[in-house]
Scaffold this active site. Structure first.
Site, PDB file in Angstrom:
ATOM      1  N   LYS A 147     -16.445   9.656   1.734  1.00  0.00           N
ATOM      2  CA  LYS A 147     -17.517   8.887   1.117  1.00  0.00           C
ATOM      3  C   LYS A 147     -18.862   9.188   1.784  1.00  0.00           C
ATOM      4  N   LYS A 161     -11.431   2.418 -13.950  1.00  0.00           N
ATOM      5  CA  LYS A 161     -11.707   1.062 -13.440  1.00  0.00           C
ATOM      6  C   LYS A 161     -12.118   0.156 -14.606  1.00  0.00           C
ATOM      7  N   TYR A 192     -13.103   8.265 -12.729  1.00  0.00           N
ATOM      8  CA  TYR A 192     -12.903   7.095 -11.856  1.00  0.00           C
ATOM      9  C   TYR A 192     -13.406   5.820 -12.526  1.00  0.00           C
ATOM     10  N   SER A 193     -14.694   5.830 -12.910  1.00  0.00           N
ATOM     11  CA  SER A 193     -15.254   4.566 -13.409  1.00  0.00           C
ATOM     12  C   SER A 193     -14.663   4.164 -14.754  1.00  0.00           C
ATOM     13  N   SER A 194     -14.244   5.162 -15.559  1.00  0.00           N
ATOM     14  CA  SER A 194     -13.644   4.790 -16.845  1.00  0.00           C
ATOM     15  C   SER A 194     -12.262   4.168 -16.650  1.00  0.00           C
ATOM     16  N   PRO A 236     -20.002   7.724   5.712  1.00  0.00           N
ATOM     17  CA  PRO A 236     -19.179   8.301   6.794  1.00  0.00           C
ATOM     18  C   PRO A 236     -19.219   9.829   6.813  1.00  0.00           C
ATOM     19  N   ARG A 237     -19.347  10.444   5.637  1.00  0.00           N
ATOM     20  CA  ARG A 237     -19.409  11.918   5.635  1.00  0.00           C
ATOM     21  C   ARG A 237     -20.630  12.380   6.420  1.00  0.00           C
ATOM     22  N   THR A 241     -15.745  -2.559  -9.766  1.00  0.00           N
ATOM     23  CA  THR A 241     -16.962  -1.904  -9.280  1.00  0.00           C
ATOM     24  C   THR A 241     -18.104  -2.012 -10.283  1.00  0.00           C
ATOM     25  N   ASP A 242     -19.324  -1.885  -9.782  1.00  0.00           N
ATOM     26  CA  ASP A 242     -20.501  -1.877 -10.672  1.00  0.00           C
ATOM     27  C   ASP A 242     -20.539  -0.619 -11.543  1.00  0.00           C
ATOM     28  N   GLU A 243     -19.759   0.412 -11.151  1.00  0.00           N
ATOM     29  CA  GLU A 243     -19.828   1.687 -11.881  1.00  0.00           C
ATOM     30  C   GLU A 243     -19.328   1.579 -13.316  1.00  0.00           C
ATOM     31  N   LEU A 257     -26.881  16.390   0.955  1.00  0.00           N
ATOM     32  CA  LEU A 257     -27.418  15.538  -0.101  1.00  0.00           C
ATOM     33  C   LEU A 257     -27.160  16.185  -1.462  1.00  0.00           C
ATOM     34  N   THR A 289      -2.699   5.053 -11.095  1.00  0.00           N
ATOM     35  CA  THR A 289      -2.888   3.886 -10.223  1.00  0.00           C
ATOM     36  C   THR A 289      -3.806   2.839 -10.860  1.00  0.00           C
ATOM     37  N   ASP A 317       0.852  -1.202   0.000  1.00  0.00           N
ATOM     38  CA  ASP A 317       0.000   0.000   0.000  1.00  0.00           C
ATOM     39  C   ASP A 317       0.880   1.242   0.000  1.00  0.00           C
TER      40      ASP A 317
HETATM   41  P1  NAD Z   1      -9.800   3.376  -0.595  1.00  0.00           P
HETATM   42  O1  NAD Z   1      -9.593   4.628  -1.350  1.00  0.00           O
HETATM   43  O2  NAD Z   1     -10.370   3.409   0.775  1.00  0.00           O
HETATM   44  O3  NAD Z   1      -8.432   2.559  -0.504  1.00  0.00           O
HETATM   45  C1  NAD Z   1      -7.523   2.471  -1.554  1.00  0.00           C
HETATM   46  C2  NAD Z   1      -6.187   2.015  -0.991  1.00  0.00           C
HETATM   47  O4  NAD Z   1      -5.273   1.862  -2.091  1.00  0.00           O
HETATM   48  C3  NAD Z   1      -5.562   2.997  -0.002  1.00  0.00           C
HETATM   49  O5  NAD Z   1      -5.050   2.300   1.115  1.00  0.00           O
HETATM   50  C4  NAD Z   1      -4.439   3.641  -0.807  1.00  0.00           C
HETATM   51  O6  NAD Z   1      -3.350   4.064  -0.009  1.00  0.00           O
HETATM   52  C5  NAD Z   1      -4.053   2.504  -1.751  1.00  0.00           C
HETATM   53  N1  NAD Z   1      -3.411   2.997  -2.969  1.00  0.00           N
HETATM   54  C6  NAD Z   1      -3.852   3.982  -3.791  1.00  0.00           C
HETATM   55  N2  NAD Z   1      -2.992   4.154  -4.811  1.00  0.00           N
HETATM   56  C7  NAD Z   1      -2.002   3.245  -4.653  1.00  0.00           C
HETATM   57  C8  NAD Z   1      -0.833   2.918  -5.381  1.00  0.00           C
HETATM   58  N3  NAD Z   1      -0.509   3.571  -6.521  1.00  0.00           N
HETATM   59  N4  NAD Z   1      -0.038   1.929  -4.927  1.00  0.00           N
HETATM   60  C9  NAD Z   1      -0.365   1.254  -3.798  1.00  0.00           C
HETATM   61  N5  NAD Z   1      -1.444   1.527  -3.048  1.00  0.00           N
HETATM   62  C10 NAD Z   1      -2.260   2.512  -3.473  1.00  0.00           C
HETATM   63  O7  NAD Z   1     -10.712   2.474  -1.558  1.00  0.00           O
HETATM   64  P2  NAD Z   1     -11.819   1.379  -1.221  1.00  0.00           P
HETATM   65  O8  NAD Z   1     -13.128   2.042  -1.132  1.00  0.00           O
HETATM   66  O9  NAD Z   1     -11.329   0.523  -0.121  1.00  0.00           O
HETATM   67  O10 NAD Z   1     -11.799   0.558  -2.589  1.00  0.00           O
HETATM   68  C11 NAD Z   1     -10.947  -0.567  -2.749  1.00  0.00           C
HETATM   69  C12 NAD Z   1     -11.199  -1.194  -4.101  1.00  0.00           C
HETATM   70  O11 NAD Z   1     -12.558  -1.605  -4.195  1.00  0.00           O
HETATM   71  C13 NAD Z   1     -10.970  -0.252  -5.281  1.00  0.00           C
HETATM   72  O12 NAD Z   1     -10.383  -0.988  -6.322  1.00  0.00           O
HETATM   73  C14 NAD Z   1     -12.366   0.209  -5.659  1.00  0.00           C
HETATM   74  O13 NAD Z   1     -12.435   0.552  -7.023  1.00  0.00           O
HETATM   75  C15 NAD Z   1     -13.158  -1.037  -5.360  1.00  0.00           C
HETATM   76  N6  NAD Z   1     -14.589  -0.846  -5.049  1.00  0.00           N
HETATM   77  C16 NAD Z   1     -14.956   0.044  -4.067  1.00  0.00           C
HETATM   78  C17 NAD Z   1     -16.295   0.145  -3.727  1.00  0.00           C
HETATM   79  C18 NAD Z   1     -16.756   1.082  -2.629  1.00  0.00           C
HETATM   80  O14 NAD Z   1     -17.947   1.177  -2.375  1.00  0.00           O
HETATM   81  N7  NAD Z   1     -15.872   1.769  -1.926  1.00  0.00           N
HETATM   82  C19 NAD Z   1     -17.260  -0.635  -4.389  1.00  0.00           C
HETATM   83  C20 NAD Z   1     -16.820  -1.519  -5.383  1.00  0.00           C
HETATM   84  C21 NAD Z   1     -15.497  -1.628  -5.695  1.00  0.00           C
HETATM   85  O1  TDX Z   2     -21.825  14.216   0.538  1.00  0.00           O
HETATM   86  C1  TDX Z   2     -22.294  13.450  -0.311  1.00  0.00           C
HETATM   87  N1  TDX Z   2     -23.620  13.554  -0.617  1.00  0.00           N
HETATM   88  C2  TDX Z   2     -24.220  12.751  -1.535  1.00  0.00           C
HETATM   89  O2  TDX Z   2     -25.433  12.883  -1.778  1.00  0.00           O
HETATM   90  C3  TDX Z   2     -21.494  12.435  -0.969  1.00  0.00           C
HETATM   91  C4  TDX Z   2     -20.032  12.289  -0.661  1.00  0.00           C
HETATM   92  C5  TDX Z   2     -22.139  11.618  -1.888  1.00  0.00           C
HETATM   93  N2  TDX Z   2     -23.442  11.771  -2.178  1.00  0.00           N
HETATM   94  C6  TDX Z   2     -24.091  10.836  -3.125  1.00  0.00           C
HETATM   95  C7  TDX Z   2     -23.373  10.565  -4.414  1.00  0.00           C
HETATM   96  C8  TDX Z   2     -23.767   9.134  -4.714  1.00  0.00           C
HETATM   97  O3  TDX Z   2     -25.034   9.110  -5.351  1.00  0.00           O
HETATM   98  O4  TDX Z   2     -24.125   9.577  -2.447  1.00  0.00           O
HETATM   99  C9  TDX Z   2     -23.908   8.489  -3.349  1.00  0.00           C
HETATM  100  C10 TDX Z   2     -22.677   7.709  -2.915  1.00  0.00           C
HETATM  101  O5  TDX Z   2     -21.543   8.548  -3.112  1.00  0.00           O
HETATM  102  P1  TDX Z   2     -20.039   8.034  -2.890  1.00  0.00           P
HETATM  103  O6  TDX Z   2     -19.890   7.546  -1.495  1.00  0.00           O
HETATM  104  O7  TDX Z   2     -19.116   9.080  -3.386  1.00  0.00           O
HETATM  105  O8  TDX Z   2     -20.022   6.720  -3.792  1.00  0.00           O
HETATM  106  P2  TDX Z   2     -20.237   6.436  -5.368  1.00  0.00           P
HETATM  107  O9  TDX Z   2     -19.956   7.624  -6.190  1.00  0.00           O
HETATM  108  O10 TDX Z   2     -21.557   5.760  -5.519  1.00  0.00           O
HETATM  109  O11 TDX Z   2     -19.049   5.381  -5.599  1.00  0.00           O
HETATM  110  C11 TDX Z   2     -18.801   4.350  -4.609  1.00  0.00           C
HETATM  111  O12 TDX Z   2     -19.316   3.115  -4.999  1.00  0.00           O
HETATM  112  C12 TDX Z   2     -18.663   2.469  -6.057  1.00  0.00           C
HETATM  113  C13 TDX Z   2     -17.304   4.234  -4.281  1.00  0.00           C
HETATM  114  O13 TDX Z   2     -16.800   5.488  -3.879  1.00  0.00           O
HETATM  115  C14 TDX Z   2     -16.554   3.688  -5.448  1.00  0.00           C
HETATM  116  O14 TDX Z   2     -15.198   3.467  -5.100  1.00  0.00           O
HETATM  117  C15 TDX Z   2     -17.167   2.384  -5.855  1.00  0.00           C
HETATM  118  O15 TDX Z   2     -16.576   1.917  -7.030  1.00  0.00           O
END
Ligand code: NAD
Ligand code: TDX
Length: 332
Positions: A187, A152, A148-150, A190-191, A121-123, A204, A97, A33
């Site tokens: 995200k 991925k 981001y999604s492109s 948590p936000r 991701t589903d995105e 929102l 990355t 990491d």
């Molecule tokens: P995150 O941003 O919380 O964590 C990403 C981690 O990768 C961090 O620890 C960061 O330090 C590390 N990292 C980033 N760039 C790096 C690099 N160049 N080399 C080494 N480490 C690096 O992300 P997350 O939400 O835990 O997502 C993890 C994976 O799951 C991602 O591939 C994301 O696309 C995928 N994913 C996330 C969600 C979601 O809801 N968060 C849903 C589906 C898929």
């Molecule tokens: O403050 C906010 N208010 C709000 O309405 C934030 C931060 C987000 N949103 C909305 C945007 C989205 O519709 O909430 C939804 C979720 O937002 P995010 O947490 O940014 O997630 P999303 O864009 O859906 O993407 C997430 O799911 C797929 C992860 O961040 C990605 O890493 C994963 O691939």
């Protein structure tokens, strides 16, 4: 069994490391990491250093990746730039990355003939209309919306090509929105929880009608382990737990669970290109690999997550002011 987990100090990666640590006590785990703003050593606290090693480094570092692949049996690749809003402000790290990093791992998997599971991701499938009866499945056409999604999507296509052209032993999973402990305060869930804890209102985007298909991160971990152990090389698996909710419903539930008036939130500017709805059809992983989610009660999973943020202020506080300053700059 030796396993290398990229991005294992981030949200989903660290939850996976904790899961494997409990479920496979004879496995040795190495985390690679870069500890970007999203990575945190504290996410791995409490784990025996004899069983879990943290290597701080970049997945684009060919030499380091080569050394680590030589000394592992399998790799699970979570590392990514993961936040849509950041990708709209500065796309470049997403290309580095998500694309070059994944390419670097694929080349090492090819050279060392190692099993690789790629987390996606589903995105990558774009979005659905609110009333579309079809959900995303493994055959849905790629149609990503954001930088981001492109990126991925690009990484998934590289994995598919390396399987077909070079016989790399890889699988892919495309999961829906995760929630649970250790998620960065940038995200959505948590936000909002930490905004309430700091005495402010949840924010929102737009009207709040956008739908996300929520899954507890523990269920994501169990699905990934299932694919690693039973998945068929070259296959893609959707991961989801039938957790569709619109953002307004989620904000209202957070407020209610935190003892506030459920209308006590504010609307902020919408995200440009904001995907309307994601929904996952997880029939394949359930029927072919026998996986089932356990955390199907969203309300109780959300209550546990709220409690985690209430109990772990020292974990999230250092990220909070900087994150909100970034949002202030972009008017969200
Ligand atoms: P995150 O941003 O919380 O964590 C990403 C981690 O990768 C961090 O620890 C960061 O330090 C590390 N990292 C980033 N760039 C790096 C690099 N160049 N080399 C080494 N480490 C690096 O992300 P997350 O939400 O835990 O997502 C993890 C994976 O799951 C991602 O591939 C994301 O696309 C995928 N994913 C996330 C969600 C979601 O809801 N968060 C849903 C589906 C898929
Ligand atoms: O403050 C906010 N208010 C709000 O309405 C934030 C931060 C987000 N949103 C909305 C945007 C989205 O519709 O909430 C939804 C979720 O937002 P995010 O947490 O940014 O997630 P999303 O864009 O859906 O993407 C997430 O799911 C797929 C992860 O961040 C990605 O890493 C994963 O691939």
């Amino acid at each position: 069994m030796k396993i290398l987990v990229t991005g294992g100090a981030g949200f989903i990666g660290s939850n996976f490391v904790h899961y494997i640590y409990r479920e496979r006590p004879d496995w040795q785990i190495t985390v690679l990491d870069a500890l970007t703003y999203a990575g945190n050593k504290a996410n791995l606290e409490g784990l025996d250093p004899q069983r879990v090693a943290l290597v701080i480094g970049d997945i684009c570092d060919e030499q380091l990746v080569d050394q680590l692949f030589a000394d592992t049996d399998a790799v699970v690749h979570f590392a990514a730039e993961s936040h849509n809003d950041n990708s709209l402000t500065n796309p470049r790290p997403f290309l580095d990355t998500n694309i070059i990093g994944t390419y670097t791992l694929l080349e090492a998997a090819r050279k060392h003939n190692k099993r690789l599971h790629h987390i996606s991701t589903d995105e990558v499938y774009g979005d659905l209309e609110l009333d579309d009866p079809n959900k995303f499945n493994e055959n849905t056409t790629y149609n990503p919306s954001s930088p981001y999604s492109s990126t991925k999507a690009g990484s998934d296509l590289l994995v598919r090509a390396w399987v077909r052209s070079f016989g790399v032993q890889a699988t892919i999973s495309n999961c829906s929105n995760n929630y649970g402990p250790y998620q960065h305060v940038e995200k959505f869930i948590p936000r909002q929880i930490t905004e309430v804890l700091e005495g402010r209102k949840p924010k929102l985007y737009g009207s709040g009608e956008n739908v996300r298909d929520w899954i507890h991160t523990e269920d994501h971990s169990s699905a990934v382990l299932t694919i690693l152990e039973k998945g068929k090389i070259g296959e893609t698996y959707m991961i989801g737990a039938e957790g569709e909710k619109n953002n307004k419903e989620v904000v209202e539930m957070i407020l209610e669970l935190m003892g506030k008036d459920k209308s006590d939130y504010e609307h902020v500017n919408d995200r440009p290109g904001h995907d309307l709805r994601y929904a996952i059809d997880a029939t394949k992983i359930k029927s072919e690999l026998g996986w089932q989610p356990k955390y199907t009660d969203f309300r109780s999973g959300l209550a546990d997550t709220i409690k985690w943020y209430q109990d772990n202020e020292a974990w999230w506080k250092p990220q909070k002011a900087e994150t909100e300053a970034k949002y202030q700059e972009i008017g969200r």
